[in-house]
Design a protein around this motif. Structure first.
Motif, short mmCIF file in Angstrom:
data_model
loop_
_atom_site.label_atom_id
_atom_site.label_comp_id
_atom_site.label_asym_id
_atom_site.label_seq_id
_atom_site.Cartn_x
_atom_site.Cartn_y
_atom_site.Cartn_z
N GLU A 159 0.73 -1.05 -0.13
CA GLU A 159 0.25 0.17 0.14
C GLU A 159 0.54 1.14 -0.45
N ARG A 160 2.16 0.76 1.11
CA ARG A 160 3.04 1.86 1.32
C ARG A 160 4.09 2.51 -0.65
N SER A 161 3.72 1.42 -1.38
CA SER A 161 4.58 0.93 -2.62
C SER A 161 4.33 1.03 -3.77
N VAL A 162 2.87 0.65 -3.96
CA VAL A 162 2.60 0.94 -5.10
C VAL A 162 1.97 1.88 -6.00
N THR A 163 2.34 2.43 -6.93
CA THR A 163 2.22 3.54 -7.47
C THR A 163 0.85 3.39 -9.07
N PRO A 164 0.49 4.34 -9.64
CA PRO A 164 -0.41 4.03 -10.86
C PRO A 164 1.01 3.18 -11.96
N VAL A 166 3.10 0.32 -12.03
CA VAL A 166 4.27 -0.07 -12.06
C VAL A 166 3.75 -1.43 -11.55
N LEU A 185 -4.45 -1.76 -6.06
CA LEU A 185 -4.18 -0.36 -5.73
C LEU A 185 -3.34 0.31 -6.98
N GLY A 186 -3.61 -0.43 -7.96
CA GLY A 186 -3.77 0.39 -9.10
C GLY A 186 -1.96 0.07 -9.98
N ALA A 187 -1.21 -1.59 -9.44
CA ALA A 187 0.07 -1.64 -10.47
C ALA A 187 -0.81 -2.14 -11.82
N ASP A 228 9.22 -3.15 -11.02
CA ASP A 228 9.50 -2.52 -10.66
C ASP A 228 9.87 -2.44 -9.08
N GLN A 294 15.92 -1.24 -1.84
CA GLN A 294 16.26 -0.48 -3.18
C GLN A 294 17.42 -0.48 -4.07
#
Length: 297
Positions: A159-164, A166, A185-187, A228, A294
């Motif tokens: 939830e903290r890491s996924v951005t649209p 990825v 979440l948008g991956a 990613d 990372q």
């Protein structure tokens, strides 16, 4: 309709012969448990791969289900003799009434709030928050219903890491919950792999139920390219053995999260991944940790 549940405490050497004798004599079921379960003396029987365990419990408990009309003393006398016990062992008896077992089982699984916007909801429940991101998931044959601390840690990291947009790889997907969450979440591109074909079948079913497109496969050979975000919620020994393979699928600048790791195993996991990627404790819960890091760009 009702039944009788009989409980006998015995030693490791006699537990299995006694359970077998009870089944041969007509018991409807017979199981062996740790008589010290729930105490500091509780002994795990199933460790992770590569970790030896001692079979059986020093203090074992045999629990058998019998027809209501069973003469328990007579049955136990015969079974004890067959199992090599001297005389009828002490036992506890409990009447088991017929119940709606499906409803009883379902009542043990309530919706789980992962965060302010992420919930895990069994299919027989209504989502408590209609505005939340809801993962519909029932207990099944694959690991990962959201109740275990390691699953929660990985969900919170996603939830903290996924951005649209990825890409996400779930290495050891189990029920598919992490891949499904990533998609919700948008991956854009999500792949889950697991060596258990039944887990992959369950994961595909769960993805369909949640209306998301996630690819699942039972062979790591099907992993193509880099991602990613990579998440692996397995156990420490497999994580160490798989370090080169897992890190190879993290793109430069991409991020990795690992869980299924006890707090005491933290340093050895960090050391195992150090040649490829620096890890640090991202979060912890109930003695389990989530490590994240990372990859160099």
């Amino acid at each position: 309709m009702s039944w009788l549940s009989v409980t006998i405490d015995t030693d490791c050497g006699h537990a299995e012969p006694l359970a077998d004798a009870l089944l041969d004599a007509g018991a409807l079921s017979a199981s062996i448990e740790d008589a010290d379960a729930g105490t500091p003396e509780e002994t795990p029987q199933f460790g992770e791969p590569g970790s030896p365990t001692t079979p059986g419990w020093t203090r074992s408990r045999v629990v058998a289900l019998l027809d209501a009309g069973t003469d328990v003393d007579e049955l136990l006398a015969a079974c004890a003799a067959t199992a090599g016990l001297d005389g009828v062992p002490a036992y506890a008896l409990e009447k088991v009434e017929e119940q709606n077992w499906v409803r009883l089982t379902q009542s043990q699984f309530e919706p789980i709030r992962v965060s302010g916007r992420l919930w895990i909801v069994p299919s027989w429940h209504t989502a408590p928050d209609p505005e939340a991101i809801v993962l519909v998931l029932d207990p099944g044959m694959a690991f990962g219903t959201g109740s275990h601390p390691t699953t929660r840690l990985c969900l919170e990291w996603l939830e903290r890491s996924v951005t649209p947009g990825v890409s996400v790889l779930d290495y050891g997907c189990g029920s598919g919950i992490l891949g499904i969450a990533a998609a919700r979440l948008g991956a854009a591109d999500v792949l889950g792999v697991d060596i258990d074909p039944q887990a992959v079948t369950a994961a595909r079913h769960n993805a369909e139920r949640n209306g998301v497109h996630v690819r699942f496969d039972d062979s790591a050979a099907e992993i193509r390219g880099q991602f990613d975000l990579v998440v692996a919620n397995i156990l420490s020994n497999p994580l160490k053995a798989l370090a080169p393979a897992i890190c190879a699928h993290v793109r430069p600048g991409g991020r990795l999260a690992l869980s299924g790791i006890l707090a005491a195993q933290t340093e050895e996991l960090i050391a195992a991944y150090a040649p490829w990627l620096p890890l640090a404790v991202a979060d912890s819960r109930e003695g389990w940790v989530c490590l994240a890091g990372q990859k160099a760009a």
